[in-house]
Design a protein around this motif. Structure first.
Motif, PDB file in Angstrom:
ATOM      1  N   THR A 279       6.960 -47.577   7.134  1.00  0.00           N
ATOM      2  CA  THR A 279       7.339 -46.986   8.414  1.00  0.00           C
ATOM      3  C   THR A 279       6.527 -47.577   9.562  1.00  0.00           C
ATOM      4  OG1 THR A 279       7.947 -44.921   7.319  1.00  0.00           O
ATOM      5  CG2 THR A 279       7.450 -44.797   9.674  1.00  0.00           C
ATOM      6  N   ASN A 282       6.617 -52.167   8.844  1.00  0.00           N
ATOM      7  CA  ASN A 282       7.910 -52.846   8.828  1.00  0.00           C
ATOM      8  C   ASN A 282       7.879 -54.230   8.167  1.00  0.00           C
ATOM      9  OD1 ASN A 282       9.976 -54.282  11.472  1.00  0.00           O
ATOM     10  ND2 ASN A 282      10.681 -53.458   9.537  1.00  0.00           N
ATOM     11  N   LEU A 309      12.514 -42.144  -0.488  1.00  0.00           N
ATOM     12  CA  LEU A 309      12.488 -40.767   0.003  1.00  0.00           C
ATOM     13  C   LEU A 309      11.666 -40.627   1.288  1.00  0.00           C
ATOM     14  CD1 LEU A 309      13.316 -37.856  -0.886  1.00  0.00           C
ATOM     15  CD2 LEU A 309      11.133 -37.728  -2.106  1.00  0.00           C
ATOM     16  N   TYR A 310      10.567 -41.370   1.366  1.00  0.00           N
ATOM     17  CA  TYR A 310       9.601 -41.111   2.433  1.00  0.00           C
ATOM     18  C   TYR A 310       9.635 -42.102   3.590  1.00  0.00           C
ATOM     19  CZ  TYR A 310       7.408 -37.799  -0.817  1.00  0.00           C
ATOM     20  OH  TYR A 310       7.169 -36.750  -1.651  1.00  0.00           O
ATOM     21  N   ALA A 311       9.989 -43.362   3.338  1.00  0.00           N
ATOM     22  CA  ALA A 311       9.957 -44.367   4.415  1.00  0.00           C
ATOM     23  C   ALA A 311      11.044 -44.081   5.444  1.00  0.00           C
ATOM     24  CB  ALA A 311      10.145 -45.769   3.834  1.00  0.00           C
ATOM     25  N   SER A 312      10.805 -44.479   6.682  1.00  0.00           N
ATOM     26  CA  SER A 312      11.858 -44.322   7.689  1.00  0.00           C
ATOM     27  C   SER A 312      13.043 -45.202   7.286  1.00  0.00           C
ATOM     28  CB  SER A 312      11.338 -44.715   9.071  1.00  0.00           C
ATOM     29  OG  SER A 312      11.379 -46.108   9.251  1.00  0.00           O
ATOM     30  N   LYS A 313      14.230 -44.737   7.610  1.00  0.00           N
ATOM     31  CA  LYS A 313      15.446 -45.425   7.145  1.00  0.00           C
ATOM     32  C   LYS A 313      15.513 -46.876   7.625  1.00  0.00           C
ATOM     33  CE  LYS A 313      16.774 -41.638   5.188  1.00  0.00           C
ATOM     34  NZ  LYS A 313      16.160 -41.474   3.850  1.00  0.00           N
ATOM     35  N   VAL A 314      15.185 -47.106   8.900  1.00  0.00           N
ATOM     36  CA  VAL A 314      15.300 -48.478   9.428  1.00  0.00           C
ATOM     37  C   VAL A 314      14.289 -49.408   8.775  1.00  0.00           C
ATOM     38  CG1 VAL A 314      16.386 -47.995  11.648  1.00  0.00           C
ATOM     39  CG2 VAL A 314      13.888 -47.807  11.443  1.00  0.00           C
ATOM     40  N   ALA A 315      13.078 -48.895   8.525  1.00  0.00           N
ATOM     41  CA  ALA A 315      12.065 -49.736   7.879  1.00  0.00           C
ATOM     42  C   ALA A 315      12.473 -50.022   6.438  1.00  0.00           C
ATOM     43  CB  ALA A 315      10.702 -49.061   7.927  1.00  0.00           C
ATOM     44  N   ALA A 318      15.145 -52.656   6.053  1.00  0.00           N
ATOM     45  CA  ALA A 318      14.731 -54.027   6.359  1.00  0.00           C
ATOM     46  C   ALA A 318      13.901 -54.652   5.244  1.00  0.00           C
ATOM     47  CB  ALA A 318      13.929 -54.043   7.657  1.00  0.00           C
TER      48      ALA A 318
ATOM     49  N   LYS B 169       5.133 -39.607   7.163  1.00  0.00           N
ATOM     50  CA  LYS B 169       5.270 -38.267   6.581  1.00  0.00           C
ATOM     51  C   LYS B 169       3.876 -37.693   6.340  1.00  0.00           C
ATOM     52  CE  LYS B 169       9.613 -39.006   6.663  1.00  0.00           C
ATOM     53  NZ  LYS B 169       9.456 -40.284   7.397  1.00  0.00           N
ATOM     54  N   PHE B 175       8.851 -32.856   2.377  1.00  0.00           N
ATOM     55  CA  PHE B 175      10.309 -32.735   2.362  1.00  0.00           C
ATOM     56  C   PHE B 175      10.878 -33.160   1.029  1.00  0.00           C
ATOM     57  CE2 PHE B 175      11.865 -37.122   3.160  1.00  0.00           C
ATOM     58  CZ  PHE B 175      10.634 -37.709   3.185  1.00  0.00           C
ATOM     59  N   MET B 191      14.928 -36.953   9.435  1.00  0.00           N
ATOM     60  CA  MET B 191      14.159 -36.730   8.219  1.00  0.00           C
ATOM     61  C   MET B 191      13.290 -35.477   8.396  1.00  0.00           C
ATOM     62  SD  MET B 191      13.169 -40.665   7.166  1.00  0.00           S
ATOM     63  CE  MET B 191      12.899 -40.364   5.410  1.00  0.00           C
TER      64      MET B 191
END
Lengths: 343, 343
Positions: A279, A282, A309-315, A318, B169, B175, B191
């Motif tokens: 996150t 990147n 589950l935990y990383a931001s979706k955009v990161a 990529a 997170k 979560f 998230m």
């Protein structure tokens, strides 16, 4: 020998010294490996030079023609001075390894790096991270460490101690002094709640021993038969001191609940911490390796699930996740290639 | 005008566009700021050009002589293309802002960056991070973000989305879908359990509203007088929808327990996450800013205390913590100086 010469790469651990003659393509032309007879710094410097000369002889190349020597040391390297501030496996504090080596090889340009940084650079240049400018390597073995390449450059941090992935704290109450009942497990670094205190191989084994004791005591108190970690104990002939992460992995495969629970929790914590790094940093590629993970496809899968589950979706989108390619050679190859860049 | 010319820096937020003419020392020679009349991309591009021309006129410098224009945009910038992939405050998705601007200012070299990256670069070049090669800037306002300089270079990440500090997170169960009772607070990103879901200004206010409701319900159920967040409610004339982070800060000073507890917890979570970043990245300086922290010396102190608690000792020892120096000017100055480097 190629036209643009060769450099020597050295990988100095707490037990062994390895040296290799490496060409500009990262090919090993000759190598040597031997056990350290002493951890006294001057003797270690001698051993490094000896291993380097043996590697040169194996390659049929004169030592004096080396264009540089890179040494990866298992320890914390002071930026700019080549001083080993702290090398726990060597028992070193403030050892001027660059100076000790320079006195013995005055004509060869030297470069000192952390051993993990060297390994990361090896993967970056000729391994599974070849051509990847934003690379993260996470190694889970006895310890838990990481190395980073950002924008094509090795990240060493402001004072040379970047990459201490294993000393990320796993949650905010893990060692809050006001909540001792929730205190995290003690880490070799002296702090509590570090990722390595759960996921490092030795600490995993210690965790299993603690849980065995607690589980057995609880079963005894309840008048139940003692079954906690039974299969794991069988694998180590009943001696908890012989428990290793590898034994836990085998026990988990045989259905040992305790081993499975701890390994799975360790994997989840690795993935949690790694997800957060994705996150923030990147990277476009992550390499997951080290003895504990290399030995356990199940843990590796769980690590990746936790990253998802935990990383931001955009990161996450990529980033691809794979395994290192060079194995034990990464350190010597990377050290040699770092020396080439520095020369 | 100095011999080596000037560049234009633009800071594009969701509400305002600011432009400044900046010399090579980072001095602002002329500036303009106005409210966006529309968020339609072509209109915004026009507004940027207009603001830039007004800033040039204020500085008495012909627009055509600008050596470059840097534009910091509140959004996620695609590396290499100058495309705004996602700008929530502007309501933008896949907006080719570089192209739209280039069509309007064909002769001036353009550089597009994330607004926070631009601000970090401003602090790095002429602000509180001047000369610091390994710098971390953390801004806690409506949102929670960070920017990094490593080895003297701005870190943008492999796909341009590095620095999402607010979407770290905060703990591994925050979560976990298998444990809904422990689910973390919902973040604007979709998230759960992100730092920003607790510490961002708007989310802090939402958290207070939720806790007010829960606290009041519990007191009613127990037949007690309803006192939860009483002082905070008084400050907003009894209307929970008017709660802001600033009101919580004032209420905390007046002894409001609920406000104090949430602000302190937010500070501790910021410090926890920041401590982990120190451990991995080893910056030599951190600048803590943004509206929420600038408004609260107590929170800032608690953040630093948590960093002391959680960061590895060696990383903490190498790092000083201060505040940004440029305020609202950081973005335009940084964007202008980035354009200078790119030109």
């Amino acid at each position: 020998m190629r036209q643009d010469g060769f450099t020597i790469g050295v990988d100095l651990g707490g037990t062994n010294v390895r040296a290799a003659v490496v060409d500009e393509q990262g090919h090993i032309l000759g190598a040597d490996r031997h056990r350290l007879q002493s951890r006294e710094p001057p003797q270690v410097a001698e051993a490094i030079v000896r291993a380097s000369k043996t590697a040169c002889a194996a390659a049929g190349i004169p030592f004096a023609e080396a264009r540089g020597m890179g040494v990866g040391v298992a320890g914390m390297i002071q930026k700019g001075t080549g001083m080993v501030l702290n090398g726990p496996n060597l028992g070193w504090r403030d050892v001027p390894i660059l100076k000790l080596l320079a006195a013995r090889t005055p004509k060869i340009p030297l470069f000192i790096a952390n051993d993990l940084s060297a390994a990361v650079w090896g993967e970056r240049m000729v391994g599974a991270g070849k051509g990847v400018d934003d690379l993260l390597v996470v190694l889970v073995g006895t310890g838990v460490g990481s190395g980073m390449v950002q924008g094509g450059r090795l990240v060493t941090g402001g004072s040379g101690v970047a990459g201490e992935f294993g000393h990320i704290k796993i949650n905010p109450v893990a060692f809050d002094p006001s909540k001792p009942s929730q205190a995290g497990r003690l880490c070799g670094c002296g702090m509590r709640g570090c990722l390595e205190a759960y996921a490092g191989g030795q600490n995993l084994a210690a965790w299993a021993r603690d849980d065995l004791r607690i589980g057995a005591a609880a079963q005894r108190a309840a008048g139940q038969p003692v079954t906690a970690g039974k299969r794991l104990l069988e694998l180590v002939n009943g001696d908890p001191e012989k428990i290793t992460a590898a034994a836990m992995e085998r026990a988990a495969h045989l259905g040992d609940e305790l081993s499975r629970r701890l390994l799975d929790e360790a994997a989840r914590l690795i993935g949690f911490s790694l997800g957060n790094l994705l996150t923030v940093l990147n990277p476009t590629k992550v390499l997951l390796g080290g003895g504990v993970l290399a030995n356990s496809p199940r843990m590796t899968r769980l690590v990746i699930e936790a990253v998802d589950l935990y990383a931001s979706k955009v990161a996450r989108a990529a980033c691809s996740i794979g395994a290192p390619a060079l194995g034990d050679d990464a350190g010597v190859v990377g050290a040699a290639l770092l020396a080439r860049e520095a020369a």
